[in-house]
Design a protein around this motif. Structure first.
Motif, PDB file in Angstrom:
ATOM      1  N   LEU A 206       5.551   4.147  -4.298  1.00  0.00           N
ATOM      2  CA  LEU A 206       5.518   4.483  -3.499  1.00  0.00           C
ATOM      3  C   LEU A 206       6.283   5.767  -3.389  1.00  0.00           C
ATOM      4  CD1 LEU A 206       6.095   1.484  -1.767  1.00  0.00           C
ATOM      5  CD2 LEU A 206       3.737   2.443  -1.667  1.00  0.00           C
ATOM      6  N   VAL A 209       5.345   8.874  -4.602  1.00  0.00           N
ATOM      7  CA  VAL A 209       4.429  10.253  -3.997  1.00  0.00           C
ATOM      8  C   VAL A 209       4.745  10.454  -2.039  1.00  0.00           C
ATOM      9  CG1 VAL A 209       2.264   9.849  -2.511  1.00  0.00           C
ATOM     10  CG2 VAL A 209       2.283   8.607  -5.093  1.00  0.00           C
ATOM     11  N   GLU A 210       5.537   9.581  -2.077  1.00  0.00           N
ATOM     12  CA  GLU A 210       6.677  10.440  -0.167  1.00  0.00           C
ATOM     13  C   GLU A 210       7.303  11.021  -0.872  1.00  0.00           C
ATOM     14  OE1 GLU A 210       6.611   6.720   2.137  1.00  0.00           O
ATOM     15  OE2 GLU A 210       7.233   5.621   0.550  1.00  0.00           O
ATOM     16  N   MET A 212       6.570  13.312  -3.512  1.00  0.00           N
ATOM     17  CA  MET A 212       5.971  14.500  -2.933  1.00  0.00           C
ATOM     18  C   MET A 212       5.461  14.993  -2.073  1.00  0.00           C
ATOM     19  SD  MET A 212       2.300  14.348  -5.247  1.00  0.00           S
ATOM     20  CE  MET A 212       1.745  13.572  -3.648  1.00  0.00           C
ATOM     21  N   MET A 242      -2.112   6.998 -10.252  1.00  0.00           N
ATOM     22  CA  MET A 242      -1.326   6.932  -9.268  1.00  0.00           C
ATOM     23  C   MET A 242      -1.831   6.818  -8.322  1.00  0.00           C
ATOM     24  SD  MET A 242       0.532  10.693  -7.501  1.00  0.00           S
ATOM     25  CE  MET A 242      -1.385  11.257  -7.760  1.00  0.00           C
ATOM     26  N   PHE A 246      -0.379   3.733  -6.043  1.00  0.00           N
ATOM     27  CA  PHE A 246       0.718   3.760  -4.995  1.00  0.00           C
ATOM     28  C   PHE A 246      -0.117   2.304  -3.863  1.00  0.00           C
ATOM     29  CE2 PHE A 246      -0.115   5.416  -0.630  1.00  0.00           C
ATOM     30  CZ  PHE A 246       0.933   5.919  -0.083  1.00  0.00           C
ATOM     31  N   LEU A 247      -2.069   2.943  -3.870  1.00  0.00           N
ATOM     32  CA  LEU A 247      -2.353   1.752  -3.142  1.00  0.00           C
ATOM     33  C   LEU A 247      -1.666   0.374  -3.495  1.00  0.00           C
ATOM     34  CD1 LEU A 247      -5.680   3.184  -3.076  1.00  0.00           C
ATOM     35  CD2 LEU A 247      -4.335   3.171  -1.185  1.00  0.00           C
ATOM     36  N   ASN A 250       1.461  -0.663  -1.587  1.00  0.00           N
ATOM     37  CA  ASN A 250       1.077  -0.280  -0.350  1.00  0.00           C
ATOM     38  C   ASN A 250       0.325  -1.512   0.016  1.00  0.00           C
ATOM     39  OD1 ASN A 250       1.743   1.040   2.250  1.00  0.00           O
ATOM     40  ND2 ASN A 250      -0.061   1.996   2.180  1.00  0.00           N
TER      41      ASN A 250
END
Lengths: 255, 227
Positions: A206, A209-210, A212, A242, A246-247, A250
């Motif tokens: 999480l 990715v945020e 990025m 990735m 991430f999914l 989340n």
């Protein structure tokens, strides 16, 4: 020796005095080049010439010159890291060119890599993605016994393949959308695949990715130009990992 | 109630991409069903009109139609958002730039095929959905197919759809993280099959443009694909 004669080329280089300054392509003739020279050595020769003439040398970044540090990175004649496949600029030799060639040399161009000077850009955006989660928090102590944490061989190999990323930013430079997903995918994967990375897996995916997204990198449209140029042959399966990390983090983790 | 995880589907790059991927896959599935319905045109007026009557008399149909509209809205919104961001972030100013072999015609033209499909969709709605249906559905559809102008647009739209799906289907799996050395080659092949199937829409319209149904009836043939 197949080709030992010295030769001459014209180099068209991006010159830019500093951040935010207007830049332009400037042509220089470089003579007496040995085919055994590396491309960066050719630029060293050109810079010596410029210094002798009292001109400003071309700013260019390099460090190890053996393809493992990720410091160098140029777009040469439209090819990210030059014409050799899966290679860094420092591994490119002048024998790939011939007498009279005009060689276009440009920096990585990305909104997230602001220009510093000439061929040097600021890639600290990648560092900030790492700072958001590209690490393992452990209590430092005595090194554990080598066999106390069993790791499946295939997973260890996949983690090592991802860890081969040198963070040069070629994936960003090559991406039609200026995305940094191959880099971030590799950095998330190298830890997600190993038991040592498991405790922070969800937070890592999480946060990185945020980070990025915050740096303003583009979105991946799965065109795989990054995989085609990566000097360390990082595979786009790391981007899929990735996405998966991430999914899952989340939608299914408690974070 | 913490709904941060739902917000993140909209506020993060990967969230928006996954919304685009899920809706894209569902729309692809719908297109295959739609193709199956169009194949009923080959069977004849009774079969086709019978199916349309069944759909219209079914109370679930308006719900499904609304769901379909929602899929389109989410897919287009997420797509436009992603591509606008990409445009703003894309590297600019390279003197020379060469693509290195990752891109395909399908992947490089996604935005253009998307625009073409949207125009085609609106045209399709205006000619088939929001019109007077009193002449009967079979007559309306086959009548339109017999017009060269209509069928040209229809063939172009189907081609754009096929090109869009040639990249889109496998790309959606990658975006959802479904990449595996065993299955990815199959997914890519399957994506191409679905994409090629979209040309079926074009073939059916051409079948009626060249009055092959009338010729077949004259010669005493019945289309034997669907009995």
């Amino acid at each position: 020796m197949k080709q030992n004669k010295q030769f001459n080329v014209t180099v068209r280089v991006w010159r830019q005095a500093g951040p935010g300054e207007p830049g332009k392509m400037v042509s220089y003739k470089v003579g007496d080049i040995s085919p055994d020279m590396s491309f960066l050595e050719m630029l060293d020769v050109l810079n010596d010439d410029l210094l002798k003439k009292g001109e400003e040398p071309i700013a260019v970044e390099s460090d190890c010159r053996e393809g493992i540090c990720g410091c160098c990175g140029l777009v040469i004649n439209g090819d990210v890291h030059g014409p050799d496949e899966h290679s860094t600029v420092c591994q490119l030799h002048m024998r790939r060119f011939k007498d009279g060639d005009v060689i276009t040399v440009e920096p990585w161009r990305s909104k997230s890599f602001p220009a510093i000077k000439d061929l040097v850009v600021d890639r600290s955006a990648l560092d900030r993605i790492m700072q958001a989660g590209g690490f393992v928090s452990v209590n430092a102590g005595a090194a554990p016994d080598a066999n106390s944490v069993p790791v499946d061989r295939d997973r260890a190999e996949a983690a090592m393949d991802a860890a081969a990323c040198i963070g040069c930013g070629a994936c960003v430079a090559a991406c039609p959308n200026g995305a940094a997903m191959l880099f971030t995918g590799a950095k998330i994967s190298q830890l997600a695949l190993l038991p040592q990375g498991a405790p922070e897996r969800a937070a890592r995916a999480l946060n990185m990715v945020e980070a990025m997204d915050r740096e303003g990198f583009g979105n991946c449209t799965n065109e795989y130009e990054c995989e085609a140029v990566c000097p360390k042959e990082i595979k786009v399966s790391n981007i899929a990992r990735m996405n998966r990390e991430f999914l899952l983090a989340n939608l299914f983790s408690k974070r | 109630m913490d709904t941060t995880f739902l917000k993140k589907l909209i506020t993060t790059s990967l969230g928006r991409k996954s919304l685009m991927a899920v809706t894209g896959l569902l729309l692809g599935a719908f297109m295959l069903i739609h193709l199956g319905e169009n194949l009923l045109l080959l069977k004849g007026e009774t079969a086709y009109n019978g199916w349309v009557e069944f759909l219209l008399s079914n109370p679930v149909t308006p719900l499904l139609e609304f769901g379909l509209l929602l899929l389109f809205v989410v897919h287009i919104t997420a797509g436009v958002w992603v591509r606008v961001e990409d445009f703003l972030n894309s590297p600019r100013g390279y003197e020379a730039r060469r693509w290195q072999g990752g891109r395909t015609i399908g992947s490089a033209t996604m935005l253009y095929t998307a625009a073409a499909i949207l125009v085609y969709l609106l045209y399709h709605m205006l000619t088939f959905r929001f019109v007077d249906h009193s002449m009967g559905f079979y007559q309306m559809v086959t009548g339109a197919f017999r017009s060269p102008v209509f069928t040209s647009i229809y063939v172009a739209g189907s081609a754009a759809l096929a090109l869009h799906l040639s990249h889109g289907m496998q790309s959606a799996f990658q975006t959802l993280g479904l990449n595996h050395p065993k299955y990815t080659p199959l997914i890519k092949a399957g994506g191409w099959l679905v994409a090629l199937a979209m040309l079926g829409f074009a073939l059916i319209s051409l079948y009626f443009l060249f009055n092959m149904d009338l010729k077949a009836a004259e010669a005493g043939f019945q289309v034997i694909i669907i009995r």
